[in-house]
Motif scaffolding. Structure first.
Motif, PDB file in Angstrom:
ATOM      1  N   ARG A 167      -1.854   9.273   7.271  1.00  0.00           N
ATOM      2  CA  ARG A 167      -1.504   7.873   7.095  1.00  0.00           C
ATOM      3  C   ARG A 167      -2.384   7.232   6.016  1.00  0.00           C
ATOM      4  NH1 ARG A 167      -0.381   6.498  12.329  1.00  0.00           N
ATOM      5  NH2 ARG A 167      -2.570   6.210  12.803  1.00  0.00           N
ATOM      6  N   GLN A 168      -3.685   7.502   6.116  1.00  0.00           N
ATOM      7  CA  GLN A 168      -4.616   6.889   5.161  1.00  0.00           C
ATOM      8  C   GLN A 168      -4.392   7.415   3.747  1.00  0.00           C
ATOM      9  OE1 GLN A 168      -6.225   4.299   5.698  1.00  0.00           O
ATOM     10  NE2 GLN A 168      -6.049   4.230   7.920  1.00  0.00           N
ATOM     11  N   LEU A 169      -4.113   8.722   3.638  1.00  0.00           N
ATOM     12  CA  LEU A 169      -3.890   9.280   2.306  1.00  0.00           C
ATOM     13  C   LEU A 169      -2.646   8.659   1.688  1.00  0.00           C
ATOM     14  CD1 LEU A 169      -4.803  13.064   2.753  1.00  0.00           C
ATOM     15  CD2 LEU A 169      -6.024  11.360   1.409  1.00  0.00           C
ATOM     16  N   THR A 170      -1.591   8.514   2.500  1.00  0.00           N
ATOM     17  CA  THR A 170      -0.351   7.915   1.983  1.00  0.00           C
ATOM     18  C   THR A 170      -0.600   6.458   1.607  1.00  0.00           C
ATOM     19  OG1 THR A 170       0.674   9.221   3.721  1.00  0.00           O
ATOM     20  CG2 THR A 170       2.139   7.841   2.410  1.00  0.00           C
ATOM     21  N   ALA A 171      -1.325   5.756   2.500  1.00  0.00           N
ATOM     22  CA  ALA A 171      -1.557   4.328   2.272  1.00  0.00           C
ATOM     23  C   ALA A 171      -2.350   4.093   0.994  1.00  0.00           C
ATOM     24  CB  ALA A 171      -2.283   3.711   3.467  1.00  0.00           C
ATOM     25  N   HIS A 172      -3.226   5.048   0.648  1.00  0.00           N
ATOM     26  CA  HIS A 172      -4.053   4.858  -0.545  1.00  0.00           C
ATOM     27  C   HIS A 172      -3.547   5.677  -1.722  1.00  0.00           C
ATOM     28  CE1 HIS A 172      -6.609   3.225   2.625  1.00  0.00           C
ATOM     29  NE2 HIS A 172      -7.066   2.436   1.672  1.00  0.00           N
ATOM     30  N   LYS A 221     -11.041   4.092   2.697  1.00  0.00           N
ATOM     31  CA  LYS A 221     -10.567   2.746   3.033  1.00  0.00           C
ATOM     32  C   LYS A 221     -11.248   1.701   2.163  1.00  0.00           C
ATOM     33  CE  LYS A 221      -9.741   3.815   7.838  1.00  0.00           C
ATOM     34  NZ  LYS A 221     -10.276   3.628   9.179  1.00  0.00           N
ATOM     35  N   SER A 222     -12.500   1.974   1.759  1.00  0.00           N
ATOM     36  CA  SER A 222     -13.187   0.999   0.911  1.00  0.00           C
ATOM     37  C   SER A 222     -12.827   1.221  -0.556  1.00  0.00           C
ATOM     38  CB  SER A 222     -14.704   1.104   1.117  1.00  0.00           C
ATOM     39  OG  SER A 222     -15.152   2.358   0.650  1.00  0.00           O
ATOM     40  N   GLY A 223     -11.843   2.099  -0.805  1.00  0.00           N
ATOM     41  CA  GLY A 223     -11.324   2.240  -2.162  1.00  0.00           C
ATOM     42  C   GLY A 223     -11.933   3.377  -2.961  1.00  0.00           C
ATOM     43  N   ASP A 224     -12.746   4.197  -2.312  1.00  0.00           N
ATOM     44  CA  ASP A 224     -13.402   5.291  -3.021  1.00  0.00           C
ATOM     45  C   ASP A 224     -12.507   6.534  -3.009  1.00  0.00           C
ATOM     46  OD1 ASP A 224     -15.001   7.183  -4.100  1.00  0.00           O
ATOM     47  OD2 ASP A 224     -16.680   6.927  -2.683  1.00  0.00           O
ATOM     48  N   GLN A 225     -11.814   6.763  -4.144  1.00  0.00           N
ATOM     49  CA  GLN A 225     -10.862   7.870  -4.209  1.00  0.00           C
ATOM     50  C   GLN A 225     -11.550   9.246  -4.225  1.00  0.00           C
ATOM     51  OE1 GLN A 225      -7.361   7.846  -4.366  1.00  0.00           O
ATOM     52  NE2 GLN A 225      -7.354   5.654  -3.940  1.00  0.00           N
TER      53      GLN A 225
END
Lengths: 616, 230
Positions: free
Chosen positions: B223-228, B153-157
């Motif tokens: 959801r989070q994986l899709t969102a990012h 969520k903080s952008g760390d792929q």
């Protein structure tokens, strides 16, 4: 089946027709023996344009006659009204940009078009189209028609379905069932072939897109999942082409056509014509001739496909979602059926074939297959077809508003209908007499992202301390996909009264009023229609007499005979513009009688001429 | 949105006489459910009991092919399409009966919904679904998963591979749970005694809670994986 069939007041004898109420064209069909057939218009056309034209005095014509008036009076000729059914002003801002009609005041929850000097709602416009189909069916079958099955896009929400049902009532038709268009199409395909397996129906029409996935087994047509977009279709393609043509014309002619409704309609005809031709030709010319000014532009299929690529793409996501909801992979689809005029476009066919990895069926005319299926469903309802049964689903989840603007889902999308859910409500304040339930449709979590369907007011609750009253509310989606709500006080067991406040659409009272008004209007419409027909007849005979006066036979007549013809001719011209068809028809008869000798003499001359030529 | 007055009269077990011919069906042998009057064959007010509706014993392990066959057969008998010309009251019962049939089929064909239905009928309260309470045996894994989710969520792929891995691990757990459920279903069906059944249902409820918790985790990761964009 084992139940007794009891005939109530001869109603079992009534014939039920099937109607496809389309965005662009509408059709009516019936089951002749075991074969569904489209009922042609008296002129022999199979498609009735979904167009209604209003004149200044409020009278209306529908179908081909209205189409003929489209260029002459564009602002009073309504087309693509299906896009406005069951919608509010906010929903259709984009549509209205491309439609030339004025909107009347007070259109927030029901759109009112300002045509013919009086605001009309989309169900009233649709009712005129239905009335035209009803008349055609009555003329063709020689009996009164009062019951129908009408098709709707599978992805239509409750308000859109209700609006369609209202249109039927306004046209004097009891709508026995609303059937989803793709499902109807599957019925038309499945009737003669004892098919089993998984079928995908891809339906891209003038204004709507639907995908339905069905399991066919032993005559049961079970819809597993449906998806779609009620704002996607051939109209969108037309808009793309229009934008190009109008821009070209603006630069070539040095003036913008915006605001010139008549010219815009002319251009629209031309691009639609070009679109149709591109389905079979690699290259066409868009050709506009407006009041002597000409615009021509070549359009290749390649460029056309680039222009519409994203529109075609937009249909694929709903297909994937439907597959996922049905728990199937593309490989598990046995057959694909194409429905809707826009599936004639080669790019659409290619995209469908690539997605489902199956060659789509196109044996039945994509313009007619839905109406044919509606006729089959009509025969299922009348009991004439006994071994088939359609099990359809609701396309959208149904829920109620709960604390914090969150939607609590009660009936999930793709549930087989009829479907129901029960929820118990209670009061939160001492002496509370009302409970308001806000019902929504949609897949999202928050109220603001779903579509408000209606507010149900539980009224006249016995005033008791908070929480003492418990009211059981039953939400039931019927076989038409329309919600019914009932409530019961659990303490007393009594039925609880519920007042329905639809968010979009007409109330029952409004529909009743319209029905009463339309009965009055119907006589005027009928009279106007008869006058128009009488004038057409007058035109024919006037032209024929004009021609005959140039014939040598005219000079063979006596002076009295010629004077009688001239008098009758004058008489007809005098009454030609009268608003009474009896007057016109009376004069036509007189002219016909006065010219009888002339006609016989011309006939004899013609015979003599013919004999002369043959040299016996 | 017409009001149908389906609940205008209490439908249920107390209904004995046929509404049309007035016949009182023979008290024995008791049919589990009669949709139609035995005498005049008219559709009767339906009773919303899914097992009775499908004429099935109260078992948790069901033969889905058999259930589908029954669903189709009952649809043919009850669907509103078959009652277009019938009396208004029979049309109303047809609508109500078909809604129960469809609702019941939806519940019974899904093992989890079926188990929840049986639990509810047996008096278990399913209203309080405290899916926020972490099952103790999952504490460690859930802790790590949440850390990775926060990183994403903080952008760390770089958290993506770990998330994909733990999603797979939780999905495997779901598979195991389904196997466990199937086993409990059979135990339930083979137990005759009420009390034994009740004990098994309690265990089933615990398994269902754990299952729900893990399912929510998996969909959150999805959801989070899709969102990012992963």
């Amino acid at each position: 089946m084992g139940t007794f069939q009891i005939d109530f007041g001869g109603s079992a004898k009534k014939r039920i027709v099937g109607i496809d109420l389309g965005t662009t064209n509408s059709l009516v069909a019936w089951l002749d023996g075991m074969t569904p057939k489209v009922i042609p218009t008296p002129e022999g056309d199979r498609l009735v344009p979904s167009i209604v034209s209003y004149s200044a005095d409020g009278t209306r014509v529908a179908g081909e006659a209205a189409r003929a008036l489209q260029i002459e009076r564009p602002e009073n000729t309504v087309y693509s009204v299906k896009r406005l059914m069951g919608r509010g002003l906010e929903d259709v801002r984009d549509d209205l940009k491309m439609l030339p009609f004025r909107i009347a005041e007070g259109s927030e929850s029901v759109i009112r078009l300002d045509v013919g000097g009086k605001p009309v709602t989309p169900p009233e416009v649709s009712a005129q189209i239905l009335l035209e189909l009803k008349r055609n069916a009555e003329a063709h079958l020689g009996e009164d028609i009062s019951q129908a099955v009408i098709t709707v896009p599978a992805y239509f929400n409750d308000a859109q379905r209700q609006a369609t049902k209202d249109a039927g009532r306004l046209a004097g038709l009891e709508v026995l069932r609303l059937v989803n268009e793709p499902t109807a199409a599957s019925l038309a395909y499945g009737l003669d072939k004892r098919k089993e397996g998984i079928v995908a129906v891809y339906d891209l029409g003038g204004g709507t897109f639907d995908i339905s996935i069905l399991r066919l087994q032993e005559g049961i047509f079970e819809v597993l999942a449906t998806n779609g977009d009620t704002h996607l279709g051939g109209d969108d393609i037309d808009e793309r082409l229009m934008a190009i043509a109008l821009e070209d014309i603006a630069s070539e002619w040095g003036e913008s056509l915006s605001g010139n409704l008549e010219a815009i309609q002319t251009v629209r005809r031309a691009v639609i014509e070009a679109k149709h031709q591109l389905s079979t030709l690699p290259k066409v010319t868009i050709s506009v001739d407006y009041r002597g000014r000409v615009y021509q532009r070549e359009l290749t299929r390649e460029l056309f496909e680039q222009l519409i690529q994203d529109i075609v793409e937009r249909t694929l996501q709903p297909c994937r979602e439907a597959l996922r909801d049905a728990n199937l992979t593309p490989e598990q689809i046995d057959e694909v059926v194409l429905v809707g005029g826009s599936t004639r476009i080669p790019l659409v066919r290619k995209a469908v074939e690539a997605l489902f990895k199956a060659k789509p069926h196109t044996e039945l005319n994509p313009d007619e297959v839905v109406a044919l299926g509606a006729a089959v469903q009509a025969a299922i309802l009348s009991g004439d077809v006994e071994d088939q049964l359609l099990l359809d689903v609701t396309p959208l989840s149904l829920g109620i508003e709960t604390m914090g603007g969150v939607v609590s889902k009660l009936i999930h999308r793709n549930s087989t209908i009829p479907a129901s859910a029960t929820e118990t409500f209670t009061t939160s304040v001492d002496g509370q007499k009302n409970v308001l339930i806000h019902v929504l449709q949609g897949e999202r979590e928050l109220v603001r992202d779903c579509r408000s369907l209606a507010r149900f007011d539980l009224k006249d609750i016995d005033p008791l301390p908070a929480g003492m009253t418990r009211i059981e509310v039953r939400f039931l989606i019927d076989a038409n996909g329309i919600l019914n709500v009932t409530a019961r006080d659990l303490r007393t067991g009594k039925e609880q009264s519920v007042e329905v406040k639809p968010s979009y659409g007409l109330t029952d009272e409004q529909v009743e009023t319209m029905i009463r008004e339309s009965f009055e209007k119907a006589e005027e419409d009928f009279a106007a229609r008869q006058v128009r027909e009488a004038r057409v007849e007058a035109d024919n005979i006037l032209a024929a007499v004009e021609k005959a006066r140039a014939n040598p036979a005219w000079l063979d007549l006596s002076d009295t005979e010629r004077a009688a013809v001239d008098e009758a001719l004058n008489g007809l011209q005098m009454v030609y513009h009268a608003e009474d068809h009896h007057l016109i028809l009376g004069q036509i008869e007189k002219l016909d009688a006065a010219t009888r000798t002339l006609a016989e003499s011309m006939m004899n001359t013609a015979v003599r001429q013919a004999l002369k030529g043959t040299k016996i | 949105m017409n009001e149908l007055n389906i609940l205008g009269e209490p439908a249920g077990g107390e209904h004995h006489h046929c509404w049309r011919c007035g016949h009182d069906p023979a008290p024995e042998p008791a049919e589990p459910l009669s949709l139609f009057c035995q005498f005049c064959n008219t559709l009767q007010p339906p009773v919303p009991d899914y097992y009775a509706f499908f004429n099935l014993p109260r078992e948790l392990a069901l033969d889905l092919a058999e259930l589908q066959r029954k669903f189709y057969a009952l649809s043919r008998l009850l669907h509103p399409d078959r009652y277009t010309r019938a009396a208004e009251r029979e049309r109303k019962y047809s609508l109500e009966a078909t809604a129960i049939l469809n609702d019941g089929y939806r519940v019974l064909r899904d093992p989890v919904e079926r188990a929840e239905y049986v639990l509810k009928e047996a008096g278990f309260d399913l209203g309080e679904q405290r899916s926020r309470d972490v099952p103790p045996e999952l504490l460690e894994e859930v802790f790590e998963l949440n850390m990775a989710l926060d990183e994403l969520k903080s952008g760390d792929q770089s958290a993506v591979p770990q998330l994909v891995e733990s999603r797979a691990s939780f999905q495997q757990m779901l598979g195991e749970i389904d196997g466990e459920l199937a086993g409990q279903f059979r135990r339930h069906d083979h137990s005759e005694a009420r009390e034994a059944r009740h004990t098994i249902l309690e265990q089933i409820r615990k398994i269902l809670n754990r299952r729900r918790y893990i399912r929510n985790l998996v969909s959150e990761v999805d959801r989070q994986l899709t969102a990012h964009g992963a």
